[in-house]
Design a protein around this motif. Structure first.
Motif, PDB file in Angstrom:
ATOM      1  N   LEU A   1       1.071  -1.207   0.498  1.00 30.27           N
ATOM      2  CA  LEU A   1      -0.029  -0.059   0.205  1.00 30.27           C
ATOM      3  C   LEU A   1       1.083   0.975  -0.230  1.00 30.27           C
ATOM      4  O   LEU A   1       0.407   1.962  -1.131  1.00 30.27           O
ATOM      5  N   THR A   2       1.754   1.316   0.763  1.00 28.15           N
ATOM      6  CA  THR A   2       2.742   1.877   0.811  1.00 28.15           C
ATOM      7  C   THR A   2       3.348   2.624  -1.008  1.00 28.15           C
ATOM      8  O   THR A   2       3.462   3.215  -0.757  1.00 28.15           O
ATOM      9  N   VAL A   3       4.249   1.311  -1.396  1.00 28.80           N
ATOM     10  CA  VAL A   3       4.299   1.469  -2.076  1.00 28.80           C
ATOM     11  C   VAL A   3       3.556   1.916  -4.034  1.00 28.80           C
ATOM     12  O   VAL A   3       3.630   2.740  -4.794  1.00 28.80           O
ATOM     13  N   ALA A   4       1.923   2.028  -3.602  1.00 28.32           N
ATOM     14  CA  ALA A   4       1.046   1.950  -3.926  1.00 28.32           C
ATOM     15  C   ALA A   4       0.570   3.722  -4.075  1.00 28.32           C
ATOM     16  O   ALA A   4       1.032   4.045  -5.305  1.00 28.32           O
ATOM     17  N   LYS A   5       0.803   3.935  -2.916  1.00 27.57           N
ATOM     18  CA  LYS A   5       1.042   5.432  -2.838  1.00 27.57           C
ATOM     19  C   LYS A   5       1.931   6.384  -3.350  1.00 27.57           C
ATOM     20  O   LYS A   5       1.910   7.445  -4.495  1.00 27.57           O
ATOM     21  N   ALA A   6       2.830   6.114  -3.089  1.00 29.87           N
ATOM     22  CA  ALA A   6       4.569   6.292  -4.070  1.00 29.87           C
ATOM     23  C   ALA A   6       4.257   6.627  -5.485  1.00 29.87           C
ATOM     24  O   ALA A   6       4.775   7.295  -5.903  1.00 29.87           O
ATOM     25  N   ALA A   7       3.860   5.719  -6.273  1.00 32.73           N
ATOM     26  CA  ALA A   7       3.543   4.957  -7.499  1.00 32.73           C
ATOM     27  C   ALA A   7       2.553   6.243  -7.843  1.00 32.73           C
ATOM     28  O   ALA A   7       3.279   7.086  -9.566  1.00 32.73           O
ATOM     29  N   VAL A   8       1.648   6.110  -7.644  1.00 31.67           N
ATOM     30  CA  VAL A   8       0.646   7.587  -8.165  1.00 31.67           C
ATOM     31  C   VAL A   8       0.838   8.827  -7.591  1.00 31.67           C
ATOM     32  O   VAL A   8       0.910   9.875  -8.519  1.00 31.67           O
ATOM     33  N   ALA A   9       1.696   8.987  -6.339  1.00 36.28           N
ATOM     34  CA  ALA A   9       2.707  10.768  -6.436  1.00 36.28           C
ATOM     35  C   ALA A   9       3.503  10.479  -7.424  1.00 36.28           C
ATOM     36  O   ALA A   9       3.591  12.445  -7.774  1.00 36.28           O
ATOM     37  N   ALA A  10       3.886   9.403  -7.697  1.00 35.91           N
ATOM     38  CA  ALA A  10       4.780   9.814  -8.863  1.00 35.91           C
ATOM     39  C   ALA A  10       4.511   9.902 -10.032  1.00 35.91           C
ATOM     40  O   ALA A  10       5.080  10.103 -11.569  1.00 35.91           O
TER      41      ALA A  10
ATOM     42  N   ALA B   1      13.143   0.770 -10.011  1.00 33.07           N
ATOM     43  CA  ALA B   1      13.265   1.042  -8.641  1.00 33.07           C
ATOM     44  C   ALA B   1      14.635   1.205  -7.708  1.00 33.07           C
ATOM     45  O   ALA B   1      14.979   1.683  -7.484  1.00 33.07           O
ATOM     46  N   LEU B   2      15.043  -0.036  -7.699  1.00 27.83           N
ATOM     47  CA  LEU B   2      16.915  -0.458  -6.503  1.00 27.83           C
ATOM     48  C   LEU B   2      17.453   0.339  -7.219  1.00 27.83           C
ATOM     49  O   LEU B   2      18.301  -0.126  -6.639  1.00 27.83           O
ATOM     50  N   LEU B   3      17.776   0.952  -8.445  1.00 30.82           N
ATOM     51  CA  LEU B   3      18.846   1.401  -8.878  1.00 30.82           C
ATOM     52  C   LEU B   3      18.344   2.869  -9.234  1.00 30.82           C
ATOM     53  O   LEU B   3      19.477   4.164  -8.594  1.00 30.82           O
ATOM     54  N   THR B   4      17.640   3.426  -9.706  1.00 26.71           N
ATOM     55  CA  THR B   4      17.116   5.463  -9.556  1.00 26.71           C
ATOM     56  C   THR B   4      15.601   5.583  -8.873  1.00 26.71           C
ATOM     57  O   THR B   4      15.513   6.969  -8.423  1.00 26.71           O
ATOM     58  N   GLY B   5      15.477   4.397  -7.912  1.00 29.48           N
ATOM     59  CA  GLY B   5      14.437   5.281  -7.316  1.00 29.48           C
ATOM     60  C   GLY B   5      12.708   4.547  -8.334  1.00 29.48           C
ATOM     61  O   GLY B   5      12.815   5.313  -9.108  1.00 29.48           O
ATOM     62  N   LEU B   6      11.940   4.466  -7.588  1.00 31.44           N
ATOM     63  CA  LEU B   6      10.298   3.757  -7.779  1.00 31.44           C
ATOM     64  C   LEU B   6       9.746   5.337  -8.738  1.00 31.44           C
ATOM     65  O   LEU B   6       9.587   5.318 -10.165  1.00 31.44           O
ATOM     66  N   PRO B   7       9.650   6.846  -7.883  1.00 34.82           N
ATOM     67  CA  PRO B   7       9.561   7.874  -8.692  1.00 34.82           C
ATOM     68  C   PRO B   7      10.126   8.345  -9.918  1.00 34.82           C
ATOM     69  O   PRO B   7       9.675   8.227 -11.017  1.00 34.82           O
ATOM     70  N   ALA B   8      11.339   7.731 -10.144  1.00 35.90           N
ATOM     71  CA  ALA B   8      12.593   8.325 -10.864  1.00 35.90           C
ATOM     72  C   ALA B   8      12.111   7.150 -12.433  1.00 35.90           C
ATOM     73  O   ALA B   8      12.070   7.331 -13.281  1.00 35.90           O
ATOM     74  N   ALA B   9      11.616   5.864 -11.776  1.00 39.01           N
ATOM     75  CA  ALA B   9      11.859   5.430 -13.033  1.00 39.01           C
ATOM     76  C   ALA B   9      10.118   5.510 -14.149  1.00 39.01           C
ATOM     77  O   ALA B   9       9.554   4.963 -14.513  1.00 39.01           O
ATOM     78  N   ILE B  10       9.467   5.620 -12.933  1.00 42.24           N
ATOM     79  CA  ILE B  10       7.938   6.025 -13.065  1.00 42.24           C
ATOM     80  C   ILE B  10       7.805   7.120 -14.078  1.00 42.24           C
ATOM     81  O   ILE B  10       7.244   7.020 -15.167  1.00 42.24           O
ATOM     82  N   ARG B  11       8.366   8.316 -13.515  1.00 45.79           N
ATOM     83  CA  ARG B  11       8.656   9.168 -14.644  1.00 45.79           C
ATOM     84  C   ARG B  11       8.745   9.059 -16.142  1.00 45.79           C
ATOM     85  O   ARG B  11       8.825   9.788 -17.289  1.00 45.79           O
ATOM     86  N   GLU B  12      10.278   7.740 -16.158  1.00 46.85           N
ATOM     87  CA  GLU B  12      11.187   7.880 -17.071  1.00 46.85           C
ATOM     88  C   GLU B  12      10.042   7.027 -17.666  1.00 46.85           C
ATOM     89  O   GLU B  12       9.679   7.206 -19.822  1.00 46.85           O
ATOM     90  N   MET B  13       9.663   5.958 -17.449  1.00 42.11           N
ATOM     91  CA  MET B  13       9.023   5.228 -18.086  1.00 42.11           C
ATOM     92  C   MET B  13       7.573   6.664 -18.646  1.00 42.11           C
ATOM     93  O   MET B  13       6.528   6.396 -19.742  1.00 42.11           O
TER      94      MET B  13
END
Length: 240
Positions: free
Chosen positions: A29-38, A218-230
């Motif tokens: 759930l915490t990661v879901a919230k972070a993904a949406v924020a990103a 996300a292990l390399l760059t962080g989840l927000p950065a990975a989502i933004r790049e995608m």
């Protein structure tokens, strides 16, 4: 005007990591919230029959949060249909499921399982749930999906991701047929920064669902950065 394309982030493997050691961290759930924020437009979770990653309590908490559309992947079983009707996610994606597989292998055979799927889809629709079918990009499967009452098809991009010759053309043809039949077209499986562009460029595709690759990046760059790049790569392909 170019229609937008959505990104659904599958967080199953956050639960895989948690379950490898036990306990509660990392919390889906915490990661879901972070993904949406990103910038994720929705969250996908697969509640498997063997509960190997996402568990019932994860699905319940994520649905109760209601901070973004939830796409519940599930097998075509009475148990999963009952759970979906109780949770009432924004959407359900029916996928094939084998206990021994590592990840979903191949698309759902809608032609073969037409009768069972018609009944399950009717139950889900009656509960107000939008239904997607995860299928290979084959004309017969697309047509059968329309006939059994699905609103959406998600085209399996695994063969394309493994560089099978001619597979992008198959995806393009299936996406066109999907739109012609009045269904919404999604796609996913094995998509990466390197190969997402041509699929995102298909104008009929309205949503991509991507999980394992983003969690790995996300292990390399962080989840927000990975989502933004995608998202950047998807939108860049869309406006060409």
């Amino acid at each position: 005007m170019t229609e937008t394309i959505r990104l659904g982030v599958n967080i199953d493997h956050v639960a895989t990591l948690r379950n490898a050691r036990g306990g509660v961290h990392p919390d889906p759930l915490t990661v879901a919230k972070a993904a949406v924020a990103a910038g994720a437009d929705g969250i996908t979770i697969h509640l498997r029959e063997d509960r190997r990653h996402i568990r019932d309590e994860d699905a319940e908490r994520i649905r109760a949060w209601n901070g973004a559309p939830v796409n519940l992947e599930m097998a075509a079983t009475d148990e999963m249909t009952e759970i979906a009707c109780r949770l009432k996610p924004h959407a359900v994606c029916i996928v094939p499921e084998k206990r021994e597989e590592i990840t979903t292998e191949g698309g759902l055979d809608v032609v073969r399982h037409r009768a069972t799927l018609t009944l399950i889809i009717a139950r889900l629709n009656a509960a107000g749930i939008r239904v997607s079918l995860f299928i290979d990009p084959e004309p017969a499967q697309v047509r059968a999906s329309a006939e059994v009452g699905a609103a959406v098809v998600e085209l399996h991009t695994g063969a394309y991701a493994h560089d099978k010759p001619g597979e992008l053309e198959h995806l393009a043809a299936a996406a066109r047929l999907t739109a012609e039949l009045g269904l919404e077209c999604h796609a996913g499986h094995g998509l990466t920064f390197a190969n997402v562009g041509p699929v995102a460029a298909l104008k009929q595709v309205r949503e991509l669902n991507i999980g394992h690759y983003l969690i790995g990046e996300a292990l390399l760059t962080g989840l927000p950065a990975a989502i933004r790049e995608m998202r950047r790569l998807m939108l860049q392909a869309r406006v060409r």
